[in-house]
Motif scaffolding. Structure first.
Motif, PDB file in Angstrom:
ATOM      1  N   GLU A  12       0.701  -1.082  -0.043  1.00  0.00           N
ATOM      2  CA  GLU A  12       0.067   0.164   0.075  1.00  0.00           C
ATOM      3  C   GLU A  12       0.937   1.255   0.065  1.00  0.00           C
ATOM      4  OE1 GLU A  12      -3.405   0.168  -0.584  1.00  0.00           O
ATOM      5  OE2 GLU A  12      -3.423  -2.089  -0.614  1.00  0.00           O
ATOM      6  N   LEU A  13       2.203   1.332   0.581  1.00  0.00           N
ATOM      7  CA  LEU A  13       3.008   2.266   0.494  1.00  0.00           C
ATOM      8  C   LEU A  13       3.557   2.442  -1.080  1.00  0.00           C
ATOM      9  CD1 LEU A  13       5.634   1.971   3.495  1.00  0.00           C
ATOM     10  CD2 LEU A  13       3.885   3.747   3.070  1.00  0.00           C
ATOM     11  N   GLY A  14       3.302   1.529  -1.943  1.00  0.00           N
ATOM     12  CA  GLY A  14       3.465   1.872  -3.102  1.00  0.00           C
ATOM     13  C   GLY A  14       5.171   1.497  -3.378  1.00  0.00           C
ATOM     14  N   LEU A  15       5.837   0.766  -2.581  1.00  0.00           N
ATOM     15  CA  LEU A  15       7.215   0.442  -2.712  1.00  0.00           C
ATOM     16  C   LEU A  15       7.368  -0.814  -3.693  1.00  0.00           C
ATOM     17  CD1 LEU A  15       8.417   0.602   1.067  1.00  0.00           C
ATOM     18  CD2 LEU A  15       8.370   2.168  -0.745  1.00  0.00           C
ATOM     19  N   ILE A  16       6.232  -1.567  -4.047  1.00  0.00           N
ATOM     20  CA  ILE A  16       6.326  -2.613  -5.003  1.00  0.00           C
ATOM     21  C   ILE A  16       6.111  -2.184  -6.399  1.00  0.00           C
ATOM     22  CG2 ILE A  16       5.611  -4.910  -5.654  1.00  0.00           C
ATOM     23  CD1 ILE A  16       7.173  -4.907  -3.154  1.00  0.00           C
ATOM     24  N   TYR A  17       7.056  -2.078  -7.191  1.00  0.00           N
ATOM     25  CA  TYR A  17       6.656  -1.468  -8.504  1.00  0.00           C
ATOM     26  C   TYR A  17       6.347  -2.506  -9.546  1.00  0.00           C
ATOM     27  CZ  TYR A  17       8.949   3.035  -7.509  1.00  0.00           C
ATOM     28  OH  TYR A  17       9.503   3.948  -6.796  1.00  0.00           O
ATOM     29  N   ASP A  18       6.850  -3.836  -9.441  1.00  0.00           N
ATOM     30  CA  ASP A  18       6.231  -4.757 -10.542  1.00  0.00           C
ATOM     31  C   ASP A  18       6.465  -6.229  -9.933  1.00  0.00           C
ATOM     32  OD1 ASP A  18       5.750  -5.703 -13.285  1.00  0.00           O
ATOM     33  OD2 ASP A  18       7.840  -6.026 -13.570  1.00  0.00           O
ATOM     34  N   ILE A  19       5.482  -6.991 -10.280  1.00  0.00           N
ATOM     35  CA  ILE A  19       5.647  -8.456  -9.961  1.00  0.00           C
ATOM     36  C   ILE A  19       5.514  -9.400 -11.131  1.00  0.00           C
ATOM     37  CG2 ILE A  19       4.814 -10.416  -8.593  1.00  0.00           C
ATOM     38  CD1 ILE A  19       3.411  -8.229  -6.648  1.00  0.00           C
ATOM     39  N   THR A  20       6.623 -10.055 -11.643  1.00  0.00           N
ATOM     40  CA  THR A  20       6.409 -11.018 -12.904  1.00  0.00           C
ATOM     41  C   THR A  20       6.628 -12.399 -12.388  1.00  0.00           C
ATOM     42  OG1 THR A  20       7.793  -9.085 -13.855  1.00  0.00           O
ATOM     43  CG2 THR A  20       7.485 -11.293 -15.047  1.00  0.00           C
ATOM     44  N   ILE A  21       5.645 -13.232 -12.828  1.00  0.00           N
ATOM     45  CA  ILE A  21       5.605 -14.700 -12.609  1.00  0.00           C
ATOM     46  C   ILE A  21       5.839 -15.550 -13.934  1.00  0.00           C
ATOM     47  CG2 ILE A  21       4.410 -16.555 -11.452  1.00  0.00           C
ATOM     48  CD1 ILE A  21       2.983 -14.039 -10.252  1.00  0.00           C
ATOM     49  N   ASP A  22       6.733 -16.108 -14.062  1.00  0.00           N
ATOM     50  CA  ASP A  22       7.004 -16.988 -15.273  1.00  0.00           C
ATOM     51  C   ASP A  22       6.219 -18.206 -15.307  1.00  0.00           C
ATOM     52  OD1 ASP A  22       8.633 -18.961 -14.599  1.00  0.00           O
ATOM     53  OD2 ASP A  22      10.206 -18.046 -15.591  1.00  0.00           O
ATOM     54  N   PRO A  23       5.878 -19.017 -16.112  1.00  0.00           N
ATOM     55  CA  PRO A  23       5.250 -20.180 -16.138  1.00  0.00           C
ATOM     56  C   PRO A  23       5.855 -21.376 -15.330  1.00  0.00           C
ATOM     57  CG  PRO A  23       5.035 -19.372 -18.598  1.00  0.00           C
ATOM     58  CD  PRO A  23       6.033 -18.642 -17.837  1.00  0.00           C
ATOM     59  N   ALA A  24       7.188 -21.175 -15.290  1.00  0.00           N
ATOM     60  CA  ALA A  24       8.019 -22.120 -14.523  1.00  0.00           C
ATOM     61  C   ALA A  24       7.760 -21.785 -13.054  1.00  0.00           C
ATOM     62  CB  ALA A  24       9.566 -22.170 -14.859  1.00  0.00           C
ATOM     63  N   GLY A  25       7.093 -20.774 -12.662  1.00  0.00           N
ATOM     64  CA  GLY A  25       6.924 -20.356 -11.178  1.00  0.00           C
ATOM     65  C   GLY A  25       7.966 -19.624 -10.399  1.00  0.00           C
ATOM     66  N   ALA A  26       8.910 -19.081 -11.349  1.00  0.00           N
ATOM     67  CA  ALA A  26       9.863 -18.176 -11.061  1.00  0.00           C
ATOM     68  C   ALA A  26       9.182 -16.736 -11.119  1.00  0.00           C
ATOM     69  CB  ALA A  26      10.940 -17.942 -12.167  1.00  0.00           C
ATOM     70  N   VAL A  27       9.498 -16.024  -9.605  1.00  0.00           N
ATOM     71  CA  VAL A  27       8.959 -14.715  -9.420  1.00  0.00           C
ATOM     72  C   VAL A  27      10.175 -13.743  -9.536  1.00  0.00           C
ATOM     73  CG1 VAL A  27       8.010 -13.555  -7.642  1.00  0.00           C
ATOM     74  CG2 VAL A  27       7.164 -15.820  -8.089  1.00  0.00           C
ATOM     75  N   GLU A  87      14.422   4.070  -9.853  1.00  0.00           N
ATOM     76  CA  GLU A  87      13.663   4.683 -10.869  1.00  0.00           C
ATOM     77  C   GLU A  87      12.285   4.086 -11.089  1.00  0.00           C
ATOM     78  OE1 GLU A  87      14.603   7.623 -12.296  1.00  0.00           O
ATOM     79  OE2 GLU A  87      16.118   7.636 -11.247  1.00  0.00           O
ATOM     80  N   PRO A  88      11.308   4.509 -11.205  1.00  0.00           N
ATOM     81  CA  PRO A  88      11.075   6.041 -10.884  1.00  0.00           C
ATOM     82  C   PRO A  88      11.446   6.171  -9.099  1.00  0.00           C
ATOM     83  CG  PRO A  88       8.880   5.146 -11.155  1.00  0.00           C
ATOM     84  CD  PRO A  88      10.002   4.120 -11.601  1.00  0.00           C
ATOM     85  N   GLN A  89      11.908   7.425  -8.829  1.00  0.00           N
ATOM     86  CA  GLN A  89      12.064   7.534  -7.496  1.00  0.00           C
ATOM     87  C   GLN A  89      10.302   7.462  -6.590  1.00  0.00           C
ATOM     88  OE1 GLN A  89      13.993  11.216  -6.624  1.00  0.00           O
ATOM     89  NE2 GLN A  89      13.732  11.252  -4.358  1.00  0.00           N
ATOM     90  N   TRP A  90      10.657   6.897  -5.498  1.00  0.00           N
ATOM     91  CA  TRP A  90       9.503   6.721  -4.661  1.00  0.00           C
ATOM     92  C   TRP A  90       9.026   8.129  -4.298  1.00  0.00           C
ATOM     93  CZ3 TRP A  90       7.929   8.043   0.369  1.00  0.00           C
ATOM     94  CH2 TRP A  90       6.782   7.623   0.583  1.00  0.00           C
ATOM     95  N   THR A  91       7.792   8.569  -4.117  1.00  0.00           N
ATOM     96  CA  THR A  91       7.086   9.455  -3.697  1.00  0.00           C
ATOM     97  C   THR A  91       6.051   9.389  -2.934  1.00  0.00           C
ATOM     98  OG1 THR A  91       5.884  10.400  -5.435  1.00  0.00           O
ATOM     99  CG2 THR A  91       8.218  11.314  -5.436  1.00  0.00           C
ATOM    100  N   PRO A  92       5.411  10.061  -1.679  1.00  0.00           N
ATOM    101  CA  PRO A  92       3.974   9.750  -1.335  1.00  0.00           C
ATOM    102  C   PRO A  92       3.095   9.631  -2.471  1.00  0.00           C
ATOM    103  CG  PRO A  92       5.281  11.411  -0.050  1.00  0.00           C
ATOM    104  CD  PRO A  92       6.193  11.176  -1.346  1.00  0.00           C
TER     105      PRO A  92
END
Length: 140
Positions: free
Chosen positions: A64-79, A120-125
């Protein structure tokens, strides 16, 4: 002047486990590639897990703080997770990415978890969810 010193606290935030020095377990490959529906379910479990992970200085979870920019999961289960911190001098810079990895790796259909800290991008509120802003009393 008192010579008393406060006792060190290993884990001030009840939702944030103390950093582990144990090696991460090696998980076997999946018997079959994940379908798009299974990948969606894994992502939901990851987001749920990240809602239990906190920056100890701010009483809001890192998702909720917005610290997670991207989550990628491939078909082999690698995150793969791209995340940031509130600042480069964040006191948990050395432990928070590992905590994120340790929360993701045990999840069903996850075979590996890699967490990269990006600036990048820099975190802001502005990256915080409306719920997080409300919880912290921040007006737009």
């Amino acid at each position: 002047m008192s010579n008393r010193h406060p006792l060190p606290v290993e884990n001030e935030h009840p939702e944030m486990p103390a950093p582990s020095t144990d090696p991460l377990p090696v998980k076997p490959p999946l018997p079959e590639p994940l379908t798009s529906e299974q990948i969606g379910a894994v992502k939901e479990r990851i987001v749920d897990a990240l809602h239990k992970c906190f920056d100890p200085e701010i009483p809001v979870n890192i998702y909720e703080l917005g610290l997670i920019y991207d989550i990628t999961i491939d078909p082999a289960g690698a995150v793969a997770v791209n995340m940031t911190l509130t600042s480069p001098g964040c006191p948990v810079a050395g432990t928070l990415p590992g905590d994120v990895q340790r929360r993701i790796l045990p999840l069903e259909n996850v075979t590996s978890a890699k967490v990269d800290v990006v600036w990048e991008p820099q975190w802001t509120p502005d990256r915080m969810s409306e719920a997080a802003k409300l919880q912290l009393g921040i007006d737009d």
